[in-house]
Enzyme design. Sequence first.
Site, PDB file in Angstrom:
ATOM      1  N   ASN A 103       0.839  -1.206   0.000  1.00  0.00           N
ATOM      2  CA  ASN A 103       0.000   0.000   0.000  1.00  0.00           C
ATOM      3  C   ASN A 103       0.872   1.253   0.000  1.00  0.00           C
ATOM      4  O   ASN A 103       0.610   2.220  -0.723  1.00  0.00           O
ATOM      5  CB  ASN A 103      -0.889   0.047   1.250  1.00  0.00           C
ATOM      6  CG  ASN A 103      -1.939  -1.047   1.269  1.00  0.00           C
ATOM      7  OD1 ASN A 103      -2.276  -1.617   0.233  1.00  0.00           O
ATOM      8  ND2 ASN A 103      -2.447  -1.348   2.451  1.00  0.00           N
ATOM      9  N   GLN A 111     -15.322  -5.353  13.597  1.00  0.00           N
ATOM     10  CA  GLN A 111     -14.513  -6.157  12.674  1.00  0.00           C
ATOM     11  C   GLN A 111     -13.746  -7.257  13.398  1.00  0.00           C
ATOM     12  O   GLN A 111     -13.351  -7.088  14.551  1.00  0.00           O
ATOM     13  CB  GLN A 111     -13.458  -5.268  11.997  1.00  0.00           C
ATOM     14  CG  GLN A 111     -14.026  -4.247  11.037  1.00  0.00           C
ATOM     15  CD  GLN A 111     -12.953  -3.603  10.190  1.00  0.00           C
ATOM     16  OE1 GLN A 111     -11.815  -3.462  10.617  1.00  0.00           O
ATOM     17  NE2 GLN A 111     -13.304  -3.226   8.971  1.00  0.00           N
ATOM     18  N   PHE A 134      -5.256 -12.855   9.628  1.00  0.00           N
ATOM     19  CA  PHE A 134      -4.162 -12.575   8.697  1.00  0.00           C
ATOM     20  C   PHE A 134      -3.332 -13.818   8.450  1.00  0.00           C
ATOM     21  O   PHE A 134      -2.847 -14.463   9.380  1.00  0.00           O
ATOM     22  CB  PHE A 134      -3.266 -11.442   9.220  1.00  0.00           C
ATOM     23  CG  PHE A 134      -2.306 -10.939   8.162  1.00  0.00           C
ATOM     24  CD1 PHE A 134      -2.768 -10.097   7.164  1.00  0.00           C
ATOM     25  CD2 PHE A 134      -0.986 -11.343   8.153  1.00  0.00           C
ATOM     26  CE1 PHE A 134      -1.902  -9.660   6.164  1.00  0.00           C
ATOM     27  CE2 PHE A 134      -0.117 -10.904   7.150  1.00  0.00           C
ATOM     28  CZ  PHE A 134      -0.575 -10.062   6.161  1.00  0.00           C
ATOM     29  N   ASN A 191       0.274   4.278  15.693  1.00  0.00           N
ATOM     30  CA  ASN A 191      -1.010   4.806  16.138  1.00  0.00           C
ATOM     31  C   ASN A 191      -1.037   4.765  17.667  1.00  0.00           C
ATOM     32  O   ASN A 191      -0.056   4.369  18.317  1.00  0.00           O
ATOM     33  CB  ASN A 191      -2.194   4.062  15.498  1.00  0.00           C
ATOM     34  CG  ASN A 191      -2.279   2.611  15.931  1.00  0.00           C
ATOM     35  OD1 ASN A 191      -1.780   2.242  16.995  1.00  0.00           O
ATOM     36  ND2 ASN A 191      -2.905   1.787  15.112  1.00  0.00           N
ATOM     37  N   THR A 239      -0.432   8.687  14.527  1.00  0.00           N
ATOM     38  CA  THR A 239      -1.678   8.903  13.779  1.00  0.00           C
ATOM     39  C   THR A 239      -2.850   8.527  14.669  1.00  0.00           C
ATOM     40  O   THR A 239      -2.804   7.554  15.411  1.00  0.00           O
ATOM     41  CB  THR A 239      -1.677   8.083  12.472  1.00  0.00           C
ATOM     42  OG1 THR A 239      -1.304   6.733  12.765  1.00  0.00           O
ATOM     43  CG2 THR A 239      -0.685   8.644  11.478  1.00  0.00           C
ATOM     44  N   ASP A 261      -1.618   3.797   5.823  1.00  0.00           N
ATOM     45  CA  ASP A 261      -0.574   3.523   4.828  1.00  0.00           C
ATOM     46  C   ASP A 261      -0.454   4.676   3.830  1.00  0.00           C
ATOM     47  O   ASP A 261       0.650   5.032   3.402  1.00  0.00           O
ATOM     48  CB  ASP A 261      -0.862   2.214   4.087  1.00  0.00           C
ATOM     49  CG  ASP A 261      -0.758   0.999   5.013  1.00  0.00           C
ATOM     50  OD1 ASP A 261       0.051   1.054   5.976  1.00  0.00           O
ATOM     51  OD2 ASP A 261      -1.470   0.010   4.778  1.00  0.00           O
TER      52      ASP A 261
END
Lengths: 295, 295
Positions: free
Chosen positions: A37, A98, A102, A170, A198, A230
């Site tokens: 990304n 959610q 992964f 974050n 962020t 990203d």
Amino acid sequence: MGHTAIDHILRVPRFPDRNGSTYVSDHQVFFGGGAANTASGIARLGTPVTLVSAVGGEFAGSEYERWLTSLGVERDLVVAQGKRTPRAFVFTDDAGDQVTYFEWGASETFAAREAPALDFVHLATADPGFNVRVAEKGRLVSFDPGQDIIWYTADQIRRILARIRILFANRHEMAHLTRILGMPRDAILEGLPVAVETRDAEGSVLYTGGREHRVPVIPVDVVDPTGAGDAYRAGFLAAYHRGYPPLTACRVGATTASFVVEKAGCQTNLPDWNRMAVRYRTHFGDLPEPGVREG
Amino acid sequence: MGHTAIDHILRVPRFPDRNGSTYVSDHQVFFGGGAANTASGIARLGTPVTLVSAVGGEFAGSEYERWLTSLGVERDLVVAQGKRTPRAFVFTDDAGDQVTYFEWGASETFAAREAPALDFVHLATADPGFNVRVAEKGRLVSFDPGQDIIWYTADQIRRILARIRILFANRHEMAHLTRILGMPRDAILEGLPVAVETRDAEGSVLYTGGREHRVPVIPVDVVDPTGAGDAYRAGFLAAYHRGYPPLTACRVGATTASFVVEKAGCQTNLPDWNRMAVRYRTHFGDLPEPGVREG
């Protein structure tokens, strides 16, 4: 450097109970993976970039490969035979919650990979040991531990932080760093030339030279916040590489992210530099002349 | 008639909490879907069969298509443009518990499909309304509501049960039938020529002509129980079509299922008739001469 992944975004009415089932009402597939990304965002902004990553045998000739080629993303890919390109399965229920599964797949090969010596490398992360080796060989190193932060030991984090120019995290990741290092947040930040936290809809905070600067998000109609982080990193790194100071780079990051959240998918609405610059001026005023980065 | 699906079997250490994530330690992809599993089993046992199903545009030229061709499965497939072949995502944790997400995809087209008039049809189920129409046009009808049982109204169930020769259900589905119809189990069974309840490791029970017959499972090393039910139905239907009486058909079903559970995947270790018959004789004695089915 890090994951190239296929994102499966699946909508369900509710999550199933243990040993239960549910049905999928929508299933979309997007190009993803933090490193890919970021590399795509950088390339779209017109900055040369090489994606160092790992993919499965099925990647060659895929739509994803053609997409990266169309963007001009150079690639240094390990093709892991017998493993798949990593995938993320993200299920969202009607309440907006959610769960994410992964699959590392080909990314498992990072652990045994020889670290390249690179002039300017962004660790979008994957295997902690590999990242330590890359950080210790790199000249200008940027680090984004992301969700993989849970796999790092305190020693690995310390060795990477000792080497980096730029940290992205974050709020959750920053909190995890203070816990794992047993250090107050300020002490971590003071040791770094540039750190960016962020904060989703609340924008981002830049820590550099002993000062803190707040950068707001650009208000847009948010369709899908996935990929905002990203895209922000891509914008920051492209601007920083062009010689802009960190605060300007953060604003370029926020501007780049504002495009990506307007569409579903992490690489779906990446702006080129001119499109980004128009929106930048509307919200932050003129882009200053870039300086000469001394490295 | 029913679903053709791709089964994604994913292993995780534990299920993620709401808004959490986990990693996938193993991901295998198998040919699946109840109707396709059953059709493949029937074809492998040497009985002519047509799979009536729906697939996505990506199915043409796929491995799955080649596999069905190699087995001799005839196909009557709606190719749903813009939709995918249905998929099941089955996550299993280290405790052995499962959660399943089923994506209908192309199977959504069943609802609007015209029902064919068929001489001998097994409803491996998908859309209830379509199944009612097929049952009402079919001559000899077999019905397996499966997980889709939750989508049927009482009226739809009543209309199908009024038409069928054979019912297959597991214990949960049988309990659901008694609830939705508000009828005791015996009253439901008495109204049917043949009913088979499959009970996992405890074998199966045949109800026919007012009598109950128990059929044990054949003890084997179970690697993966998934697909046992569909293999049982395939064995039953192939034997029944050859003219064997219901009790023999149940035993052929149990024998066929005993092969499939020895390997991972629903279509991975399907026996041909001779291989099935050898194991049958070991456990149930000689296969009697088939009679002539009068329809």
